[in-house]
Design a protein around this motif. Structure first.
Motif, PDB file in Angstrom:
ATOM      1  N   SER A  20       0.781  -1.183   0.183  1.00  0.00           N
ATOM      2  CA  SER A  20      -0.175   0.130   0.004  1.00  0.00           C
ATOM      3  C   SER A  20       0.664   1.535  -0.120  1.00  0.00           C
ATOM      4  O   SER A  20       0.113   2.230  -0.453  1.00  0.00           O
ATOM      5  CB  SER A  20      -0.947  -0.126   1.220  1.00  0.00           C
ATOM      6  N   ARG A  21       2.239   1.133   0.301  1.00  0.00           N
ATOM      7  CA  ARG A  21       2.905   2.213   0.145  1.00  0.00           C
ATOM      8  C   ARG A  21       3.990   2.298  -0.948  1.00  0.00           C
ATOM      9  O   ARG A  21       5.078   2.713  -0.884  1.00  0.00           O
ATOM     10  CB  ARG A  21       4.130   2.257   1.372  1.00  0.00           C
ATOM     11  N   ARG A  22       3.349   1.356  -1.788  1.00  0.00           N
ATOM     12  CA  ARG A  22       4.312   1.225  -3.275  1.00  0.00           C
ATOM     13  C   ARG A  22       5.423   0.457  -2.978  1.00  0.00           C
ATOM     14  O   ARG A  22       6.581   0.877  -3.746  1.00  0.00           O
ATOM     15  CB  ARG A  22       4.341   2.502  -3.779  1.00  0.00           C
ATOM     16  N   ALA A  23       5.694  -0.400  -2.370  1.00  0.00           N
ATOM     17  CA  ALA A  23       7.051  -1.056  -2.016  1.00  0.00           C
ATOM     18  C   ALA A  23       7.011  -2.041  -3.340  1.00  0.00           C
ATOM     19  O   ALA A  23       5.866  -2.352  -3.919  1.00  0.00           O
ATOM     20  CB  ALA A  23       6.641  -2.208  -0.826  1.00  0.00           C
ATOM     21  N   GLN A  24       8.400  -2.138  -3.636  1.00  0.00           N
ATOM     22  CA  GLN A  24       8.611  -2.890  -5.012  1.00  0.00           C
ATOM     23  C   GLN A  24       9.230  -4.302  -5.067  1.00  0.00           C
ATOM     24  O   GLN A  24       9.745  -4.530  -3.916  1.00  0.00           O
ATOM     25  CB  GLN A  24       9.575  -2.068  -5.882  1.00  0.00           C
ATOM     26  N   VAL A  47      12.401   2.963  -3.111  1.00  0.00           N
ATOM     27  CA  VAL A  47      13.469   3.665  -4.146  1.00  0.00           C
ATOM     28  C   VAL A  47      14.112   4.902  -3.354  1.00  0.00           C
ATOM     29  O   VAL A  47      15.068   5.344  -3.792  1.00  0.00           O
ATOM     30  CB  VAL A  47      12.990   4.315  -5.466  1.00  0.00           C
ATOM     31  N   SER A  48      13.683   5.095  -2.104  1.00  0.00           N
ATOM     32  CA  SER A  48      14.358   6.296  -1.268  1.00  0.00           C
ATOM     33  C   SER A  48      14.495   5.883   0.160  1.00  0.00           C
ATOM     34  O   SER A  48      13.544   4.792   0.645  1.00  0.00           O
ATOM     35  CB  SER A  48      13.954   7.592  -1.605  1.00  0.00           C
ATOM     36  N   ASP A  49      15.289   6.344   1.080  1.00  0.00           N
ATOM     37  CA  ASP A  49      15.123   6.257   2.609  1.00  0.00           C
ATOM     38  C   ASP A  49      13.989   6.696   3.366  1.00  0.00           C
ATOM     39  O   ASP A  49      13.381   5.929   3.965  1.00  0.00           O
ATOM     40  CB  ASP A  49      16.369   6.730   3.355  1.00  0.00           C
ATOM     41  N   ILE A  50      13.138   7.719   2.474  1.00  0.00           N
ATOM     42  CA  ILE A  50      11.869   8.117   3.008  1.00  0.00           C
ATOM     43  C   ILE A  50      10.969   7.046   2.854  1.00  0.00           C
ATOM     44  O   ILE A  50       9.773   6.682   3.821  1.00  0.00           O
ATOM     45  CB  ILE A  50      11.458   9.541   2.356  1.00  0.00           C
ATOM     46  N   GLN A  51      10.910   6.431   1.660  1.00  0.00           N
ATOM     47  CA  GLN A  51      10.053   5.537   1.191  1.00  0.00           C
ATOM     48  C   GLN A  51      10.209   4.171   2.017  1.00  0.00           C
ATOM     49  O   GLN A  51       9.178   3.590   2.510  1.00  0.00           O
ATOM     50  CB  GLN A  51      10.152   5.160  -0.303  1.00  0.00           C
ATOM     51  N   ARG A  78      17.725   4.047  11.708  1.00  0.00           N
ATOM     52  CA  ARG A  78      18.665   5.325  11.716  1.00  0.00           C
ATOM     53  C   ARG A  78      19.232   5.518  10.170  1.00  0.00           C
ATOM     54  O   ARG A  78      18.778   6.770   9.627  1.00  0.00           O
ATOM     55  CB  ARG A  78      19.980   4.956  12.301  1.00  0.00           C
ATOM     56  N   ARG A  79      19.631   4.500   9.400  1.00  0.00           N
ATOM     57  CA  ARG A  79      20.051   4.795   8.104  1.00  0.00           C
ATOM     58  C   ARG A  79      18.914   4.652   6.984  1.00  0.00           C
ATOM     59  O   ARG A  79      19.139   5.128   5.999  1.00  0.00           O
ATOM     60  CB  ARG A  79      21.234   3.823   7.758  1.00  0.00           C
ATOM     61  N   ALA A  80      18.093   3.652   7.501  1.00  0.00           N
ATOM     62  CA  ALA A  80      16.963   3.270   6.587  1.00  0.00           C
ATOM     63  C   ALA A  80      17.327   2.810   4.930  1.00  0.00           C
ATOM     64  O   ALA A  80      16.748   3.198   4.267  1.00  0.00           O
ATOM     65  CB  ALA A  80      15.861   4.525   6.337  1.00  0.00           C
ATOM     66  N   ASP A  81      18.501   2.098   5.051  1.00  0.00           N
ATOM     67  CA  ASP A  81      18.773   1.526   3.795  1.00  0.00           C
ATOM     68  C   ASP A  81      18.387   0.088   3.859  1.00  0.00           C
ATOM     69  O   ASP A  81      18.359  -0.613   2.860  1.00  0.00           O
ATOM     70  CB  ASP A  81      20.109   1.656   3.423  1.00  0.00           C
ATOM     71  N   TRP A  82      18.113  -0.583   5.193  1.00  0.00           N
ATOM     72  CA  TRP A  82      17.807  -1.710   5.125  1.00  0.00           C
ATOM     73  C   TRP A  82      17.031  -1.930   6.684  1.00  0.00           C
ATOM     74  O   TRP A  82      17.949  -2.001   7.752  1.00  0.00           O
ATOM     75  CB  TRP A  82      19.071  -2.681   5.286  1.00  0.00           C
ATOM     76  N   ILE A  83      15.799  -1.992   6.563  1.00  0.00           N
ATOM     77  CA  ILE A  83      14.928  -2.000   7.863  1.00  0.00           C
ATOM     78  C   ILE A  83      14.513  -3.411   8.155  1.00  0.00           C
ATOM     79  O   ILE A  83      14.070  -4.001   7.279  1.00  0.00           O
ATOM     80  CB  ILE A  83      13.822  -1.189   8.120  1.00  0.00           C
ATOM     81  N   LEU A  96      16.520  -0.374   0.587  1.00  0.00           N
ATOM     82  CA  LEU A  96      16.799   0.224  -0.724  1.00  0.00           C
ATOM     83  C   LEU A  96      17.118  -0.761  -1.771  1.00  0.00           C
ATOM     84  O   LEU A  96      17.756  -1.538  -1.502  1.00  0.00           O
ATOM     85  CB  LEU A  96      17.873   1.334  -0.461  1.00  0.00           C
ATOM     86  N   SER A  97      16.583  -0.529  -2.983  1.00  0.00           N
ATOM     87  CA  SER A  97      17.049  -1.319  -3.897  1.00  0.00           C
ATOM     88  C   SER A  97      18.507  -1.849  -4.137  1.00  0.00           C
ATOM     89  O   SER A  97      18.543  -2.990  -4.219  1.00  0.00           O
ATOM     90  CB  SER A  97      16.403  -0.641  -5.346  1.00  0.00           C
ATOM     91  N   GLU A  98      19.323  -0.988  -4.088  1.00  0.00           N
ATOM     92  CA  GLU A  98      20.600  -1.332  -4.386  1.00  0.00           C
ATOM     93  C   GLU A  98      21.226  -2.091  -3.435  1.00  0.00           C
ATOM     94  O   GLU A  98      22.161  -3.014  -3.414  1.00  0.00           O
ATOM     95  CB  GLU A  98      21.707  -0.251  -4.853  1.00  0.00           C
TER      96      GLU A  98
END
Length: 152
Positions: A20-24, A47-51, A78-83, A96-98
């Motif tokens: 629902s939050r457009r997760a890919q 696609v972003s840390d905010i997303q 904290r970093r929001a690249d992998w929660i 994050l995708s990468e």
């Protein structure tokens, strides 16, 4: 109710919240036959840390509000690249995708069965919208919207 079924229902609810939050590229891996430390992984990308943070919040809210579940452990906010949200019987990973491509959990757990993600349904309060209130790509449009692309 059978524990495995209830857990799978919670994982699917978490997946719906994430989508629902457009997760890919959402996937649920069933680890029960692999004698893993948990029963399921739910894996999503943003696609972003905010997303990524938004997806995480949607999952947390869904599971706390509708399932009375809070994560046993949580990492990466904290970093929001992998929660990582650890609910003991299942773990939700939001990358994050990468970062997801780098860790490639699907390859590491390649023997796990993949479970179909639940179809998102339109909430009842949105079903009554007139057809002209929904843009052609399915996005909701509020108020009078003009095509601003011609002005660019």
């Amino acid at each position: 109710m059978e524990k495995g079924k209830n857990t799978l229902d919670m994982v699917k609810a978490a997946a719906s919240a994430a989508m629902s939050r457009r997760a890919q590229d959402g996937v649920i891996l069933d680890l029960r036959e692999l004698d893993g430390f948990t029963d399921f992984f739910a894996i999503f990308s943003g696609v972003s840390d905010i997303q990524v943070e938004g997806i995480s919040q949607a999952v947390l809210e869904e599971l706390e509000t509708n399932w009375a579940q809070k994560p046993w452990h949580q990492e990466g906010t904290r970093r929001a690249d992998w929660i990582l949200l650890d609910y003991v019987d299942f773990v939700v990973h939001i990358f994050l995708s990468e970062r997801r491509a780098y860790y490639n959990l699907e390859r590491l757990w390649g023997e796990a069965e993949r479970i179909e993600l639940p179809e998102l349904t339109v909430p009842p309060h949105l079903e009554t919208l007139e057809a002209e209130e929904v843009d052609t790509d399915g996005a909701l449009v509020f108020g009078d919207q003009e095509d601003s692309t011609s002005e660019l």
